[in-house]
Each structure stands twice: as C-alpha cells, then as structure tokens.
Design a protein around this motif. Structure first.
Motif: not given
Ligand SMILES: Nc1ncnc2c1ncn2[C@@H]1O[C@H](COP(=O)(O)OP(=O)(O)OP(=O)(O)O)[C@@H](O)[C@H]1O
Ligand SMILES: [Mg+2]
Lengths: 225, 335, 399
Positions: C399, A42-43, A45-48, A12
């Motif tokens: 997000r 959390s954080g 990278g699952k959502s990514t 990102y």
């Molecule tokens: N649009 C964005 N811009 C900048 N950084 C981002 C963005 N989206 C996610 N991140 C960062 O990328 C990393 C992975 O985020 P992601 O949302 O994929 O985590 P996650 O596993 O889904 O977390 P959660 O369980 O809290 O939802 C995190 O450090 C987050 O801060």
C-alpha cells in the motif's frame, strides 16, 4: 500465455460502507519475455492490478490465470506457495528490513523454502556480484544509498529465479541516472527470459526502448486512448 | 491434596490445555457453520486465518498434553510419600478409583490430538481443503475428552488423602501371589518374550513389505498389529524388562523405571513405544482419505513416512529394551 | 547438507531468523527475559528448597524407629523406666525394643547446643550398617564406658584438634570426661554434624537420669502393615505414655511442607499470572514496524504458518534461556546462599534439625514442575497474540 485476466474485478471491503471498486472487468493477456508498463493516475488501480497478477489476493470476480494456475477460490496458503515460485516483487519504498544485513534481506524469500544457508549465500553472492553490490554484503539494509537499496530489492526479486517480475513505482525515489540504470538492468533481465511488469508514470520508464507495451488504466479499467 | 505444588502444577497445566482446546473448538464451530470455499467474503478469509489458529492451538495442546502425562506420573511418584503403603507411582495411582482412568485418558489424548494433527496436515496439503468438515467435527468430539481428562485428574487429586492405605508395585505387579491383587498373572516370562520379539519381527517384516508394495489388507494387519504390540510391549516392559532394569527378579513396575536411579530409561522406552505405535496405527487409519479429491498422493506419502518412522522407533525400542536384559544374561545373572 | 530433509532445514531457517529477530529487538526481549528469569528463579529456589528440606527430613526419618514410646507426666515428657519393655513382651510382631537416651547438651562456654544420643546400636536391626557412617573409629561398645563418637562440628567447637579426650558438665557442674573413639564422616553431616553418640550408662550419668531409666523406647516392627495395630496395643498397655509412629512424624513433616509449599505456590502463582498478562501484552502489541515486517515477509512468500513458527521459536528461545538462567540462579541461591531470600517464608523449617547445609538435589521431576509453572503459561499466553500477528495480510506491504 503467462498471465491471462478475464473480466477481473476487485472490490475492497465488499458489502461495507467503505466499499471501493478498484478494478472492474479488466481483461488482458501477457506473454512470456515481454516488458509491460502500467500507466495511470494515482488511485486508478495500478497497484491493485499488480497485486492480482502477483497472486497477493484473488480477484473478487472474473478469472485470473497466472503461470498456469487459476487464482480465484484458491486458499491463501496456496496463493502464497504459487506466489513465491512465480513472482518477484520490487516495491516503491524498496521494502527492505532496515536492520537486517543486505545479504539476509536478499535471501529472505529462500528461508521458507528450506534452502540451506550455504546455498542461500552462494545464490545471493552471485546476484550481488552481478548487480555490483558485493561490497555492501554485511551492511544493514537501512544504511546504504537509495541506488544500492534498489539493487538489493532487485536481487531479492530474482533470488528464487521466478519467471515474472512485478515492480510498483520502482523509480519514484531514484534520480534519472539511477532510473536509467534500473531500466537497463530490467532490459537485460528481459533478454534472459523474464517477464517484467512495471507500474509507473515516469516517462523514463514508459519511453524506454525495451518496453513492449504500455497499458493505460483509468478508474479501474483499461483505457484505450 | 490441592495445596501441594504438584497438584497445583497439574491443575494449571490442565486448565491451560482446556483453554487452548476451547478456543480451538470455537474455531471449529465457526468453520463448520460458515465455511464456504466458493466465497471470497471477509468471513471466509477470517476463517482461513482461524484454521491456522486452531491447528496451532491443537499442536501446543499436544505438546502440553505429553508434558502433563509425564508430570502426572511424576506427581504420583511424589504423592506416594504421603500415602501409606505406596512406594512408587503405582501405589499412588491406585490410591483411588480415578488415578488409572486419568492416566489412560491422558494417554488416549496424546494419540487423539496427534491424529488430529495428521488429519490437519493432510487437509491443508490440498487446495480444496477436502477434510475440513471431518477435521473439525473430530475436534469437537475431542473436547469432551479434554473435560473428562481434567475432571478425572481433579477428582483423583481431591480424593487423594494420606489416610488411604494402598498397595505398592511389588504387590500389584509382583509375581509372588501372596497378596491377591496380581495384575499380570498367567504370563510366563519366556512366552511373553517370545510374543514380544515375535511381534517385533512380524511388524518389521510387514512394514518393509508395505514400503516395497502397498497392499491394503497388509496395511490393516500392520496397524492392528501395532495396537496389539502396544499391549504386548507394555506387559513385557512391566513383567520382564523392568525387573532386569532393577536387577531384582521380583520388582516389576512400569513407573519406577522412570526414576533417576535407573537413568530415566523408562522415558526412553515409553517415548519410543508411544510414537512408534502412533505412527504405526495411523498408517491404516488414514486410508479412507485416499479417495478424497487429490489427496491420494499426500496420503500415500504420509503412509510411507509413518511406516518408516514407526520402524525406526521399533528398532530403537527393541535395542533399548533388550539392553539390560542382555547385559544381565551376559554378565551371568547377579551383578 | 544433502542429508538434511527439507522440512527440517526449513525449521532451522525459521529458527535462524527467530534468533536474528530476537537480537534485533534486544531491549524488549531482554526485559521480558529478565522478568521471566526472576519468576523462574523464585519458583525454582522455592521448589529446590522444599526438595532439600524434604530429603533431609527423609534422611532423619530413615533412622527413626517405627514406633517411639515416651513417658508423659503432667503433659511433659519425663524419663521412662526400662522395665516397661517387659510389659510389652506379650505383643506379637515386635522385632526389637531398644532403650534410648536422646537429649540436648548446652555447652555454656561456647554457647553451642549438641545433640546427645545413646543407644545400644548392636541391638538395632540395621545397627551394623551404622559403622559405615564413621570416617574412622567405631561406636562405643556396651561395656566401654567413657567413650564417645563425635560429629564434625562438635569436634571443631570443642577445639579438640588431635586430642582424644574432652569433658562435659553434669547438671551439678561436676566434670565427666570422655575418650573419642570415632568421628562421623562428612557425608552424613546433615544428621551428625552436632551429634555426640555415647553409651547409655554414660548418658544417664551425664544427664543425671535415674538408673534403668531412659528418655524413650524405640520399637522396631517386622511387618510395616502391623505398625498401627501394634502402636494401639502399646498405648493400651502403657496408658501413661505417648506412642509416636514413624508415619505420624513423617506426616507432620509432610503436612508442614505441603501446606507451606502450597501456600507459597499460590503466592507465586499470582506473580505468574501477572507475568502471563505482561507476556500477552508484549506479544500482542504489534508496532507498525513489526507489522510492516510481517507484511513484507508474507508478500515475499512466507506462509502464515512460517510466521507462526518464527513466533514459536522466539517464545521458546526466550523461555528456554530464562528457564536455564532462572534455574541456575535458583540452584546457586539454595546451595551457596542457604536460600536466604526465601527463609522468612519458610520460617520454622528448622524444626527438622539444627542448621545444616542445604544440598538441593535437582531431579528431572523438579525441573519439569518448574517448567510447568513458568514456561507453560508463557507459551500458552503467547499463542493467540502470535497468531494475531501472523495474520497480517500480505497486501499491507504494497500500500
Ligand atoms: N486495502 C484497501 N482497502 C480499501 N481500499 C483500497 C485498498 N487499497 C487500495 N484501495 C483503493 O483502491 C483504489 C485503487 O488503489 P491502487 O492502490 O490500486 O491505486 P494506484 O493506481 O496504485 O495509485 P498510486 O499511483 O497512488 O499508487 C484507490 O481508490 C484506493 O483508495
Ligand atoms: Mg500504487
């Protein structure tokens, strides 16, 4: 192979001070008609990862092939077109438009496809019946219960008959009974031939018998314990 | 003559179009300088978004341009009240040297912006955006035309003064040769009608053949034919059909038919002729893009649609233009 | 259903969604629409008012002779001897010269002002057509003295009813009676409402004008292009007269209208700019809720172009509705309320003629002009904000 990621990396805000490497060198293959659970803190990278598999944005580097198409270097417009044909999304907060009726929420993905109102209605009614929410058809989506919202979200993810369903923390706002119900619906969908990927740290999800595989993510990498 | 609501309206519309055009060209320059499909930087994503902006701006610009074209003619029609000798838009437009050029530039604008949109639609139909450079160079080339448009229009208004003595349509287009300025001489009515209907039949035939079987030389003939027909039809409307619409043998004017007295039939004529000519012309013009990567299918698809649209409009034009003529002939002359 | 092509169906769908989206934000959109309607209403009233005034001026001018000659003395108009006509015999190109008495009669008992017109209508080039303007009766013949034709309101003010005889005062307060031989039809009310038409001799008698004198001479010219030269020649032959050409009178009207309408247009333009700024502001201020909505739509497979189309339909619907409301209100304002809100701006328009009913004729051209002044700037001002909000990235929804 339905989904094939190879050394997929997502950074990102590349080149800026707030640069974040959310995924690095992820490689995985997912076959048709499987149900996968993505786990991780959390954080992590699952959502990514879900977003890349869901054709929301292309990877920064590496390759990602979803349902036969390479995502890298694909212009936004074609990502969108590919996305609406292949991916159904179910979100954590359901992401319904609260002031729109249940029926209109379910048919939202069909509008840009140029599908006529009667056909939209027919398709949505069939799904609503299947998910037993027909009695809420003309309610505003903001005025129904959490379980019903969840079903509306599922119906919306299925309306265009997409082969892949991605769910991001779908059970986070549901009690255990509703969560079990949700997993049962997913299991049925898998039987019908869908490929389902669920990001969740809910054990009700990861320990469900229909889950074929659990993928662990840690700091943007696939973690093999 | 700026302190007049028509002049102000035209100037306002012109300025809005110009602003839209300038914004679109800003995108064009950025795209031409920084476009790099193999990169995934923020800049590239921004540019991808800006492509939407540019196309929207041009689409609005086209819509507004069509509107100002009509507005310009109608404005001229009101200006004639203050100009000695002018009875309709013709006289007002000929009141100085800028009227007719301004009108022609406006019409050219409609064609050029329309063609840009065709190009854009073709371009974004392919994942590689193969026409991106051509498209934006073309857009930059249109910009001077925009400036020319508003300049000519402003000059026209500025030099329009009530003291000028000009001619009315009866003198300019009339067949009585008494007063010199006769724009359309040497066309006999029957000859012209023969050309007009002959061209319609030939164009329709060529179009139908092209829909059945694509032959490049024939497509070129088709498009060139449309350019020719645009001229023939204009002359025919002025010197034959208009007088049947007016039911006055010596009244030949391209603008009076736009008036409410004649049920705005002129709009029906021009709004079928212009789109028909546009789509007909563009059929062969897009041919060169066929050999771009994965554009052949889209180009062919567009060409087929364009031919169909042009033929439908041609049919409508033939019907509308013949209506008064036939009515006059059937009712046996004077009625 | 099968016949509607996909592209069109898609547009219909976006239109449908735009409608529901407008409905969901009723309050905000209603506010914009009201302000917008008001701007269009002002513009429209103004345009229709000038239109109506111009057409009535044209109607007045239609019956004006090409050249009017008035005798001037000490800077004031006085009666002109009919013998002057002979002096103009040498000028080639004059079709007819008609002596005319044109004046105002003030009726003290009713405080009403009537226009008195007297000329030999048979001598006028289009004289025979004039009979068509009467609802019944005929114009006074040259030999018929003591007869008159009345306009509608004259008949009402004099409370004639069915009586056919009325009297007017001479300057020395002796009475002169008239027989009504005709009434003007309602269609020409604009011009004939307060008119009394009589014989030239009767008019002389009524106003105590010396014999063989009239108030002005009307000159009709065969070829319009010769008007100016003929006018010059007349001025040369009759140095003690004022020679007015039709186009001079027309220009005076036009200049007055043009100037006034231009000035008012500029005032309205300012209002418009303010409105465009408002529109821009409203369109660009994206609430978090709207942003979220767009994010959701995009992740569900809506393209940037689809969102743009929704925005386009939204502004088109708002402006179309405002346009219809504004124009209708403007028409009602001008036609039924005599444009009472705008009268102060157009003070002095009564120069044309004593009060009459304004009858706006709305043409496509007027509507187009109003459209250009209102909808065009609005649409133009909302393009860039619309694009801004359509570029919300789809991942904002996850997000
Ligand atoms: N649009 C964005 N811009 C900048 N950084 C981002 C963005 N989206 C996610 N991140 C960062 O990328 C990393 C992975 O985020 P992601 O949302 O994929 O985590 P996650 O596993 O889904 O977390 P959660 O369980 O809290 O939802 C995190 O450090 C987050 O801060
Ligand atoms: Mg997450």
């Amino acid at each position: 192979m339905l989904i094939e990621l190879k050394d997929t990396t997502k950074i990102y805000n590349q080149g800026k001070p707030n640069e974040v490497t959310a995924l690095s060198d992820v490689s995985l293959r997912i076959e048709e008609q499987t149900m996968i659970c993505l786990q991780g803190a959390s954080g992590s990278g699952k959502s990514t990862l879900l977003a890349i598999m869901g054709c929301v944005f292309p990877p920064t580097s590496g390759s990602a092939a979803i349902a036969g198409k390479q995502l890298s270097r694909m212009p936004d417009r074609f990502l969108t077109i590919h996305r609406r044909e292949t991916i159904g999304f179910i979100f954590q907060q359901f992401n319904l438009l609260p002031r729109l009726s249940v029926l209109d929420n379910i048919t939202l993905p069909l509008l840009p496809l140029g599908i006529s109102p009667p056909e939209r209605k027919a398709r949505a009614r069939k799904l609503m019946e299947h998910l037993s929410i027909s009695h809420r058809e003309s309610f505003p989506a903001g005025q129904i219960s959490g379980g019903e919202m969840q079903r509306v979200a599922i119906a919306r993810a299925l309306i265009n008959n997409q082969p892949i369903i991605l769910a991001d923390e779908p059970t986070a706002h549901l009690d255990s009974r509703l969560s079990m119900e949700f997993m049962q619906i997913m299991a049925d969908l898998k039987k019908e031939g869908k490929t389902i990927i669920i990001a969740s740290h809910d054990t009700l999800v990861s320990e469900h018998p229909a889950i074929d595989k659990i993928i662990n993510i840690k700091d943007g990498r696939i973690h093999v314990p | 003559m700026f302190l007049n609501s028509w002049s102000l309206g035209l100037t306002l519309a012109g300025l809005i179009i110009l602003v839209l055009g300038v914004f679109a060209c800003r995108t064009a320059i950025r795209v031409l300088r920084h476009w790099n499909p193999s990169s995934d930087t923020n800049l590239q994503i921004t540019l991808e978004n800006e492509i939407w902006l540019a196309s929207t701006l041009v689409a609005y610009g086209l819509g507004f341009q069509i509107l100002t074209l009509v507005l310009f003619v109608l404005a001229a029609d009101t200006f004639c009240q203050v100009i000695v000798g002018a009875m309709c838009a013709t006289g007002a437009l000929l009141a100085n040297n800028f009227g007719m050029p301004a009108l022609l530039v406006k019409i050219a604008g409609v064609f050029l912006y329309g063609f840009w949109i065709v190009l854009h639609k073709l371009d974004i139909s392919s994942e590689t955006y193969p026409l991106v450079k051509i498209k934006y160079i073309y857009l930059l080339l249109i910009l001077p035309l925009l400036f020319a448009d508003i300049t000519l229009q402003t000059l026209y208004i500025a030099f329009l003064s009530p003291d000028i003595i000009t001619s009315c349509c009866a003198v300019v287009f009339g067949s009585s040769a008494e007063t010199g300025r006769n724009l359309i001489v040497g066309f006999s009515q029957t000859g012209l009608l023969f050309l007009y209907y002959g061209s319609i039949i030939v164009l329709a035939a060529v179009g139908i053949i092209l829909l059945k079987r694509w032959l490049l030389p024939l497509a070129v003939v088709f498009s060139a034919g449309w350019l020719w027909f645009l001229g023939v039809a204009t002359v025919a409307i002025i010197s034959v059909f208009s007088s049947y619409i007016y039911a006055m043998p010596y009244h030949n004017c391209p603008f009076c038919i736009l008036k409410p007295e004649y049920h705005y039939i002129g709009f029906a004529l021009y709004f079928t002729l212009i789109p028909a000519a546009f789509f007909g012309l563009s059929t062969a013009l897009v041919e060169p893009f066929k050999n771009r990567v994965d554009l052949a299918g889209q180009v062919t698809k567009y060409q087929r649609t364009a031919i169909k649209i042009s033929l439908i409009f041609l049919l409508l034009l033939a019907a509308i233009s013949s209506y008064h003529y036939l009515l006059y002939k059937i009712s046996g002359g004077e009625s | 259903m099968a016949m509607i092509p996909k592209g069109l169906e898609k547009q219909l769908n976006t239109l449908d969604f735009a409608l529901s989206s407008l409905w969901r934000r009723k309050l905000k959109n209603l506010g914009i629409m009201m302000v917008f309607s008001l701007v269009i209403f002002l513009l429209g009233s103004f345009q229709m008012l000038t239109g109506a005034l111009t057409s009535s001026a044209d109607a007045v001018l239609e019956n004006t002779p090409e050249i009017t000659i008035q005798k001037m003395s000490a800077g004031r108009q006085e009666a002109i001897p009919q013998t002057y006509i002979k002096k103009l015999n040498s000028i080639y190109g004059i079709r007819a010269i008609i002596p005319r008495v044109w004046g105002y009669y003030f009726d003290e008992s009713t405080l009403a002002n009537f226009t008195v017109l007297a000329l030999d209508h048979n001598a006028m080039p289009n004289g025979s057509k004039l009979n068509l303007t009467l609802s019944d009766g005929h114009f006074p013949k040259k030999t018929e003295t003591g007869t008159a034709v009345l306009g509608g309101s004259v008949q009402d003010i004099l409370e004639l009813g069915d009586r056919r005889v009325f009297s007017l005062f001479r300057p020395d307060l002796s009475l002169k009676s008239f027989q009504v031989v005709g009434i003007f039809s309602k269609q020409t009310d604009l011009l004939t409402n307060d008119l009394i038409v009589m014989n030239v001799d009767d008019a002389r008698d009524l106003f105590a004008i010396p014999t063989s004198h009239v108030t002005d001479l009307c000159v009709y010219v065969a070829n319009p292009t010769e008007i100016e030269t003929i006018a010059k020649k007349i001025a040369g032959l009759l140095p003690d007269t004022r020679v007015l050409t039709k186009s001079q009178i027309q220009k005076t009207y036009q200049v007055v209208f043009s100037w006034r309408s231009g000035f008012a247009s500029i005032c309205l333009l300012t209002a418009l700019v303010a409105f465009a700024i408002l529109a821009w502001d409203k369109a660009s201020g994206l609430s978090p809720e709207e942003k979220r909505e767009i994010g959701i739509l995009k992740i569900l497979g809506w393209e940037t172009g689809d969102i743009l189309a929704v925005r386009f339909w939204e502004s088109t619907l708002v402006s179309a509705l405002a346009f219809i409301i504004g124009c209708t209100a403007a028409y009602i304002h001008v036609a039924f309320f005599d444009a009472s809100l705008l009268k102060p701006v157009m003070v002095g328009w009564s120069v044309i003629h004593p009060p009459f009913k304004l009858l706006p004729t709305v043409t496509l051209a007027d509507l187009l002009l109003i459209f250009t002044f209102s909808v065009l700037p609005y649409l133009g001002a909302t393009v860039i904000p619309a694009w801004r909000c359509s570029t919300v990235p789809p991942d904002s929804a996850i997000r």
